[in-house]
Design an enzyme around this catalytic site. Structure first.
Site, PDB file in Angstrom:
ATOM      1  N   ARG A   1      27.231 109.561  60.248  1.00  0.00           N
ATOM      2  CA  ARG A   1      27.094 108.804  61.490  1.00  0.00           C
ATOM      3  C   ARG A   1      26.249 109.603  62.462  1.00  0.00           C
ATOM      4  NH1 ARG A   1      33.479 106.967  61.831  1.00  0.00           N
ATOM      5  NH2 ARG A   1      33.439 105.869  59.846  1.00  0.00           N
TER       6      ARG A   1
ATOM      7  N   GLN B   1      35.829 111.643  54.389  1.00  0.00           N
ATOM      8  CA  GLN B   1      37.110 110.956  54.560  1.00  0.00           C
ATOM      9  C   GLN B   1      37.901 110.965  53.265  1.00  0.00           C
ATOM     10  OE1 GLN B   1      37.246 107.326  56.817  1.00  0.00           O
ATOM     11  NE2 GLN B   1      35.045 107.331  57.064  1.00  0.00           N
TER      12      GLN B   1
ATOM     13  N   HIS C   1      43.601  99.748  55.346  1.00  0.00           N
ATOM     14  CA  HIS C   1      42.781 100.961  55.297  1.00  0.00           C
ATOM     15  C   HIS C   1      43.711 102.143  55.511  1.00  0.00           C
ATOM     16  CE1 HIS C   1      39.016  98.598  56.401  1.00  0.00           C
ATOM     17  NE2 HIS C   1      39.979  97.766  56.728  1.00  0.00           N
TER      18      HIS C   1
ATOM     19  N   HIS D   1      41.967 102.169  50.272  1.00  0.00           N
ATOM     20  CA  HIS D   1      42.154 100.780  50.672  1.00  0.00           C
ATOM     21  C   HIS D   1      43.118 100.074  49.741  1.00  0.00           C
ATOM     22  CE1 HIS D   1      38.268 101.947  52.433  1.00  0.00           C
ATOM     23  NE2 HIS D   1      38.725 101.264  53.451  1.00  0.00           N
TER      24      HIS D   1
ATOM     25  N   CYS E   1      34.813 101.018  53.385  1.00  0.00           N
ATOM     26  CA  CYS E   1      35.589  99.822  53.078  1.00  0.00           C
ATOM     27  C   CYS E   1      34.768  98.719  52.407  1.00  0.00           C
ATOM     28  CB  CYS E   1      36.362  99.307  54.295  1.00  0.00           C
ATOM     29  SG  CYS E   1      35.692  99.693  55.889  1.00  0.00           S
TER      30      CYS E   1
ATOM     31  N   LYS F   1      46.150  99.514  64.293  1.00  0.00           N
ATOM     32  CA  LYS F   1      46.369 100.663  63.421  1.00  0.00           C
ATOM     33  C   LYS F   1      47.443 101.586  63.966  1.00  0.00           C
ATOM     34  CE  LYS F   1      42.357 102.878  65.568  1.00  0.00           C
ATOM     35  NZ  LYS F   1      41.567 104.076  65.512  1.00  0.00           N
TER      36      LYS F   1
ATOM     37  N   ASP G   1      39.617 108.690  52.046  1.00  0.00           N
ATOM     38  CA  ASP G   1      39.751 107.279  52.383  1.00  0.00           C
ATOM     39  C   ASP G   1      40.487 106.517  51.291  1.00  0.00           C
ATOM     40  OD1 ASP G   1      39.443 105.156  53.999  1.00  0.00           O
ATOM     41  OD2 ASP G   1      37.272 104.943  53.742  1.00  0.00           O
TER      42      ASP G   1
END
Length: 613
Positions: free
Chosen positions: A328, A346, A477, A350, A299, A431, A348
């Site tokens: 991670r 991900q 997100h 945004h 992000c 979320k 991902d």
RNA sequence: GCCGACGUAGCUCAGUGGCUAGAGCGGUGCUUUUGUAAAGCACGGGUCGUGGGUUCGAAUCCCUCCGUCGGCUCCA
């Protein structure tokens, strides 16, 4: 006919029986809580210096059977809370004492709130509570709300299954107790069925299928939690990602690209560093003035793309997407096949939008989730993850309240069945979590739209509104699969490795009857005719019996297996063998090559779940 | 990270203090040229996870570390 309440009482009673057995074997045992769970029960036990190991199960079960055989009645009694606390002190049960003190003070022993409404009810009942109930069987007496069976002789079939460490009241700063798990059913038959099913489920574990179907592996030399994908597994990743991006492209997302390392400073600004920094991997540079880390999320990067220009309200919503791998440093004990890894890819994305646009954007996302998972034939639970009363969240309370209401409204307008989980929100906002379950019933969070009023503010993101005023955009997100790895864990188990044609790593396998020149030539003709249709066809021209080659194709769960030999060469037609789950008809189909290629191509494009042959 | 279990060939596993550690499948070679779920024969293949200890002798017993599994905690 015995009902669920009876089963529940039975499991609860077994927890007490197990505790009595443990107390008999280890008289100094201290007890925590002993509730029922799906299919069974557990009890948290602290033996101080000694520990229980699985070898002790035989003795514990033996002792339990003695208690059951002697058919001790469960005797209900009441004590005032103060009297109960005195009892706990005398019985040297400090955990029970703590629970009772909480009951006295707050009217509840709950630390984690699962559902606000449910908690409300419990609160309203228990806050008036000045007496607590006890149940006694034999010499064993325990603080307990019940209900229980009439006597220990009434319990059905049970088995102690496993032992695990569990922190007292779920806090890792508390002492760790030992949690003894058991399963229980009305009859031996049901117990056996349950255990057999559990055993069968292991055959469809994604880790096992991943190996059998040659999809992915984890090499100890590369590192734990760092899965490697084979050509077959990579087909799944790529096809799923293509679809995930295609659906978002339709609602205005544009692809972006960001690097895999960044300055720690970036995350200090976003707020992630303070909360998660200890779980990241740092990167060493020859002459770094700044600390660099492997990116753990995307992000802040996308925010920097947004921040690179002045933005007008006319530009919004702006939507970026990127499928990219984050890293991670998950703790070793938390790793689990593909569902919990250290390299997380991900899908991902945004959105940067005005507060008026949130509703529409969220609504679009929910539709995308619906379409994606309908295509894949997966049912997901919907969890609204909201904040709780702790101070682990950033941002103003009124914005949170507003955001939570928006989320709830959208989900309700879509008529989705949902539940609220207080305390499961991200630190920057509430979320919607779409959740699948693996074969062992563990929850896997997949798709997730998340509202964020915090980060745009921290990064000073702006747009100019119609009055020429500077405003802060809102971020949404969104990941559709969540992470490709975790999604695959769920999906491999969901399909048991039988992927639909559009996802099958190998869609068609041509099996030659013999190694004659004209047979291989015919196989090549088929391959040539398929050029340009983007199909995944393999030829098995090995020197093995046809039966053996069919078997191998079946084991790889290839949708279409086509045997070619003299007959096919002569007629120019083939009889595809269709994977069993894809078809209802068992009739033999004689079909031309071009026609067959067209059907497979159509099935790939339409993402159909069954064969139209 | 914590509690418990486990680690033998590419895979699935047998071998609980005593000869040169085994089987099936897979791999390679030869024979066979095969018609819808396993052809035959032969040959390779192991630092028994790692390091240390006990013992005349260790895959086997003890300790360390690494890894896997079941939970707990965490999960942006």
């Amino acid at each position: 006919m015995k009902n669920d309440n009876h089963l529940e009482a039975m499991r609860h009673s077994l927890a007490h029986i197990m505790a009595s057995a443990v107390l008999k074997l280890w008289p100094h045992a201290k007890f925590g809580v002993g509730p029922t769970i799906d299919n069974g029960f557990y009890y948290d036990i602290d033996l101080g210096e000694t520990t229980i190991s699985q070898e002790d199960f035989v003795n514990i079960e033996k002792e339990m059977k003695v208690i059951i055989k002697s058919d001790q009645p469960f005797i209900l009694s009441e004590k005032s809370i103060d009297a109960a606390i005195t009892w706990a002190k005398e019985a040297k049960q400090p955990y029970k004492e703590e629970l009772l003190n909480d009951l006295k003070r707050a009217g509840t022993t709950k630390v984690k709130n699962i559902d606000s409404d449910e908690l409300g009810i419990i609160n309203s009942i228990e806050s008036k509570l000045d007496k607590v109930t006890f149940y006694q069987n034999g010499d064993f007496i325990d603080l307990c709300r019940g209900p229980h069976l009439k006597s220990t002789g009434e319990v059905g079939a049970f088995k102690l299954t496993k032992i695990a460490g569990a922190y007292w009241r779920g806090k890792d700063s508390n002492p760790q107790m030992q949690r003894l798990y058991g399963v229980a059913f009305e009859t031996e038959g049901e117990l056996k069925d349950y255990l057999d099913n559990l055993e069968d489920a292991k055959n469809f574990d994604h880790r096992k299928l991943g190996q059998e179907l040659d999809l992915f592996l984890i090499s100890p030399l590369v590192g734990s939690g760092l899965p490697l994908f084979t050509p077959r597994g990579t087909v799944l990743r790529d096809e799923l990602n293509k679809y995930s991006q295609e659906l978002r492209k339709k609602i205005g997302y544009k692809n972006v690209w960001t690097p895999h390392i960044a300055k720690q400073k970036l995350y200090e600004m976003s707020g992630h560093w303070e909360k998660f920094g200890s779980e990241w991997l740092s990167v060493k540079s020859q002459e770094s003035h700044d600390n660099l880390v492997l990116k753990p999320m995307n992000c802040p990067h996308h925010q920097q793309i947004y921040a690179s220009k002045q933005r007008s309200y006319r530009d919004l919503p702006i939507k970026y997407m990127e499928t990219t791998t984050d890293y991670r440093d998950e703790k070793a004990g938390e790793l689990l096949g593909l569902s919990r890894v250290r390299s997380i890819t991900q899908d991902d994305s945004h959105i940067f939008c005005t507060s008026e646009q949130i509703d529409r954007c969220l609504s679009d996302l929910v539709e995308v989730v619906r379409e994606f998972y309908k295509t894949l034939d997966m049912d997901l639970e919907v969890r609204l993850s909201f904040r709780d009363e702790t101070d682990k969240y950033l941002g103003e309370a009124n914005l949170w309240t507003k955001a939570e209401k928006m989320i709830k409204d959208v989900v309700e307008s879509k008529k989705l069945k949902y539940y609220i989980a207080k305390g499961d929100a991200a630190f920057y906002g509430p979320k919607i979590d779409f959740i699948a379950k693996d074969l062992q019933g563990r929850e896997l969070q997949l798709a997730t739209p998340q509202l964020d009023f915090v980060q745009p503010q921290r990064f000073g993101l702006k747009y100019t509104d119609e009055n020429g005023q500077e405003q802060t955009p809102v971020m949404i997100h969104f990941a559709l699969m969540g992470s490709i790895e975790r999604f695959l864990a769920a999906y491999i188990e969901h399909t048991k490795g039988k992927f639909p044609v559009w996802l099958a790593p190998e869609q068609v396998r041509l099996i030659t009857v013999n190694q004659e020149k004209q047979t291989l030539k015919f196989a090549n003709e088929i391959l040539n005719k398929a050029i340009g249709f983007d199909l995944r066809i393999e030829v098995d021209n090995s020197n093995q019996s046809v039966g053996k080659k069919i078997r191998e194709s079946e084991l790889y769960k290839v949708p279409y297996t086509v045997v070619i030999g003299e007959k096919e060469i002569k007629s120019g037609k083939i009889q595809p063998r269709i994977r069993e789950d894809l078809t209802k008809s068992k009739k033999e189909t004689n079909i031309g090559i071009e026609e067959f290629i067209k059907i497979v191509t159509d099935e790939s494009k339409s993402k159909s779940l069954s064969s139209s042959l």
